[in-house]
Motif scaffolding. Structure first.
Motif, PDB file in Angstrom:
ATOM      1  N   GLU A 159       6.424  -8.655   1.126  1.00  0.00           N
ATOM      2  CA  GLU A 159       7.450  -9.548   1.843  1.00  0.00           C
ATOM      3  C   GLU A 159       8.410  -8.733   2.584  1.00  0.00           C
ATOM      4  O   GLU A 159       8.782  -9.357   3.717  1.00  0.00           O
ATOM      5  N   SER A 160       8.870  -7.715   2.458  1.00  0.00           N
ATOM      6  CA  SER A 160       9.839  -6.653   3.255  1.00  0.00           C
ATOM      7  C   SER A 160       8.932  -6.435   4.654  1.00  0.00           C
ATOM      8  O   SER A 160       9.781  -6.366   5.563  1.00  0.00           O
ATOM      9  N   ALA A 161       7.713  -6.122   4.415  1.00  0.00           N
ATOM     10  CA  ALA A 161       7.004  -5.745   5.733  1.00  0.00           C
ATOM     11  C   ALA A 161       6.730  -7.250   6.485  1.00  0.00           C
ATOM     12  O   ALA A 161       7.077  -6.862   7.788  1.00  0.00           O
ATOM     13  N   ARG A 162       6.431  -8.344   5.768  1.00  0.00           N
ATOM     14  CA  ARG A 162       6.592  -9.530   6.610  1.00  0.00           C
ATOM     15  C   ARG A 162       7.961  -9.707   7.349  1.00  0.00           C
ATOM     16  O   ARG A 162       7.991 -10.207   8.472  1.00  0.00           O
ATOM     17  N   ARG A 218      -2.523 -13.335 -12.818  1.00  0.00           N
ATOM     18  CA  ARG A 218      -1.848 -12.192 -13.573  1.00  0.00           C
ATOM     19  C   ARG A 218      -0.865 -11.584 -12.765  1.00  0.00           C
ATOM     20  O   ARG A 218       0.328 -11.388 -13.041  1.00  0.00           O
ATOM     21  N   GLU A 219      -1.498 -11.200 -11.380  1.00  0.00           N
ATOM     22  CA  GLU A 219      -0.357 -10.783 -10.510  1.00  0.00           C
ATOM     23  C   GLU A 219       0.254 -11.579  -9.591  1.00  0.00           C
ATOM     24  O   GLU A 219       0.734 -11.373  -8.610  1.00  0.00           O
ATOM     25  N   VAL A 220       0.132 -12.830  -9.731  1.00  0.00           N
ATOM     26  CA  VAL A 220       0.610 -14.081  -8.787  1.00  0.00           C
ATOM     27  C   VAL A 220       0.180 -13.651  -7.410  1.00  0.00           C
ATOM     28  O   VAL A 220       1.051 -13.038  -6.889  1.00  0.00           O
ATOM     29  N   ALA A 221      -0.825 -14.263  -6.970  1.00  0.00           N
ATOM     30  CA  ALA A 221      -1.179 -13.970  -5.592  1.00  0.00           C
ATOM     31  C   ALA A 221      -0.181 -14.108  -4.444  1.00  0.00           C
ATOM     32  O   ALA A 221       0.526 -15.215  -4.831  1.00  0.00           O
ATOM     33  N   ASP A 222      -0.237 -13.241  -3.639  1.00  0.00           N
ATOM     34  CA  ASP A 222       0.793 -13.334  -2.320  1.00  0.00           C
ATOM     35  C   ASP A 222       0.054 -14.453  -1.433  1.00  0.00           C
ATOM     36  O   ASP A 222      -0.464 -14.040  -0.512  1.00  0.00           O
ATOM     37  N   THR A 223       0.391 -15.680  -1.707  1.00  0.00           N
ATOM     38  CA  THR A 223       0.287 -16.640  -0.978  1.00  0.00           C
ATOM     39  C   THR A 223       0.663 -16.680   0.263  1.00  0.00           C
ATOM     40  O   THR A 223       0.585 -17.592   1.500  1.00  0.00           O
ATOM     41  N   GLU A 224       1.792 -15.933   0.635  1.00  0.00           N
ATOM     42  CA  GLU A 224       2.510 -15.810   1.870  1.00  0.00           C
ATOM     43  C   GLU A 224       1.836 -14.897   2.605  1.00  0.00           C
ATOM     44  O   GLU A 224       2.046 -14.735   4.215  1.00  0.00           O
ATOM     45  N   ALA A 225       0.640 -13.994   2.660  1.00  0.00           N
ATOM     46  CA  ALA A 225       0.092 -13.102   3.054  1.00  0.00           C
ATOM     47  C   ALA A 225      -0.434 -13.769   4.318  1.00  0.00           C
ATOM     48  O   ALA A 225      -0.847 -14.797   4.447  1.00  0.00           O
ATOM     49  N   ASP A 226      -0.408 -13.026   5.554  1.00  0.00           N
ATOM     50  CA  ASP A 226      -1.186 -13.389   6.556  1.00  0.00           C
ATOM     51  C   ASP A 226      -2.707 -13.783   6.566  1.00  0.00           C
ATOM     52  O   ASP A 226      -3.139 -14.685   7.003  1.00  0.00           O
ATOM     53  N   GLU A 227      -3.023 -12.939   5.616  1.00  0.00           N
ATOM     54  CA  GLU A 227      -4.554 -12.697   5.281  1.00  0.00           C
ATOM     55  C   GLU A 227      -4.518 -12.720   3.738  1.00  0.00           C
ATOM     56  O   GLU A 227      -4.156 -11.665   3.245  1.00  0.00           O
ATOM     57  N   GLY A 249      -0.828  -8.950  -4.649  1.00  0.00           N
ATOM     58  CA  GLY A 249      -0.048  -9.601  -5.505  1.00  0.00           C
ATOM     59  C   GLY A 249       1.484 -10.003  -5.139  1.00  0.00           C
ATOM     60  O   GLY A 249       1.777  -8.980  -3.907  1.00  0.00           O
ATOM     61  N   ASN A 250       2.022 -10.804  -5.660  1.00  0.00           N
ATOM     62  CA  ASN A 250       3.384 -10.778  -5.203  1.00  0.00           C
ATOM     63  C   ASN A 250       4.623 -10.628  -6.259  1.00  0.00           C
ATOM     64  O   ASN A 250       5.686 -11.098  -6.139  1.00  0.00           O
ATOM     65  N   VAL A 251       4.204  -9.803  -7.172  1.00  0.00           N
ATOM     66  CA  VAL A 251       5.299  -9.158  -8.059  1.00  0.00           C
ATOM     67  C   VAL A 251       5.530  -7.841  -8.167  1.00  0.00           C
ATOM     68  O   VAL A 251       4.726  -7.005  -7.258  1.00  0.00           O
ATOM     69  N   SER A 252       6.627  -7.601  -8.552  1.00  0.00           N
ATOM     70  CA  SER A 252       7.071  -5.945  -8.848  1.00  0.00           C
ATOM     71  C   SER A 252       6.982  -5.337  -7.386  1.00  0.00           C
ATOM     72  O   SER A 252       7.434  -5.987  -6.214  1.00  0.00           O
ATOM     73  N   MET A 253       6.511  -3.925  -7.327  1.00  0.00           N
ATOM     74  CA  MET A 253       6.728  -3.257  -5.878  1.00  0.00           C
ATOM     75  C   MET A 253       5.909  -3.896  -5.024  1.00  0.00           C
ATOM     76  O   MET A 253       6.000  -3.840  -3.866  1.00  0.00           O
ATOM     77  N   MET A 254       4.608  -4.495  -5.474  1.00  0.00           N
ATOM     78  CA  MET A 254       3.567  -4.976  -4.505  1.00  0.00           C
ATOM     79  C   MET A 254       4.247  -6.344  -3.837  1.00  0.00           C
ATOM     80  O   MET A 254       4.051  -6.331  -2.473  1.00  0.00           O
ATOM     81  N   GLY A 255       4.968  -7.127  -4.682  1.00  0.00           N
ATOM     82  CA  GLY A 255       5.238  -8.068  -3.876  1.00  0.00           C
ATOM     83  C   GLY A 255       6.607  -8.022  -2.861  1.00  0.00           C
ATOM     84  O   GLY A 255       6.790  -8.339  -1.853  1.00  0.00           O
TER      85      GLY A 255
END
Length: 187
Positions: free
Chosen positions: A52-55, A72-81, A42-48
């Motif tokens: 993002e900080s890791a990337r 619902r959690e708005v997928a982290d489309t910026e993830a490497d995978e 997910g790309n929201v709240s702590m998960m997001g």
């Protein structure tokens, strides 16, 4: 040092500044070590904030999210995978398979469910990967007191409680992951 994959369980709904700062600090520290992050996708709240900080710090990020939660959690489309699964069970299995160690940050029932399943599997010998509870804000104090009460009454053995590594510091959590991996505890 070997590049590790760290699975982090955390909240996808809080806006508590101390929790968001903790997620950012952990993500940055994972990236600075040149490690990979496995998260709930997910790309929201702590998960997001974590991803993002890791990337930004150079980590390869792997997000694993069930298709029901993509919006619902708005997928982290910026993830490497970004791995989209059919079920939560598949999500958890992929996260476990892709990780060398697990860290749980403050979270709710989803985080607790993931933590307990991973911790129990390790205690039962299904994997030898470290499970770390990183809690500098006392989020889990009541839970830990309750678990100690279960131990006192004979419902939980000391070995099970000892299997959960508890710390309040990000670097100590990552050092525990590295030490376990160096000791051959990758499963």
């Amino acid at each position: 040092m070997t590049s590790l994959s760290i699975c982090v369980y955390c909240a996808s709904g809080t806006d508590d500044p101390s929790c968001l700062e903790l997620a950012a600090e952990l993500g940055t520290a994972i990236g600075r070590r040149g490690w990979r992050l496995v998260s709930g996708g997910g790309n929201v709240s702590m998960m997001g904030v974590l991803a993002e900080s890791a990337r930004v710090a150079g980590a390869h990020t792997i997000g694993v999210i069930p298709k029901q939660l993509v919006h619902r959690e708005v997928a982290d489309t910026e993830a490497d995978e970004l791995v989209v699964t059919d079920t939560m069970r598949q999500r958890k299995q992929i996260m476990e398979d892709r990780a060398d160690a697990f860290i749980a940050l403050p979270g709710g029932i989803g985080t607790l469910e993931e933590l307990f399943e991973t911790w129990t599997a390790g205690y039962l010998g299904m994997h030898a990967k470290p499970v770390v509870l990183l809690d500098p804000i006392g989020h889990y104090d009541g839970l830990l007191d309750w678990l100690d009460g279960l131990r006192t009454r004979g419902f939980v053995g000391s070995g099970a409680l000892d299997r959960l590594i508890r710390t309040t510091e990000v670097e100590a959590a990552l050092d525990a992951c590295a030490a376990a991996a160096a000791g051959g505890n990758r499963g």
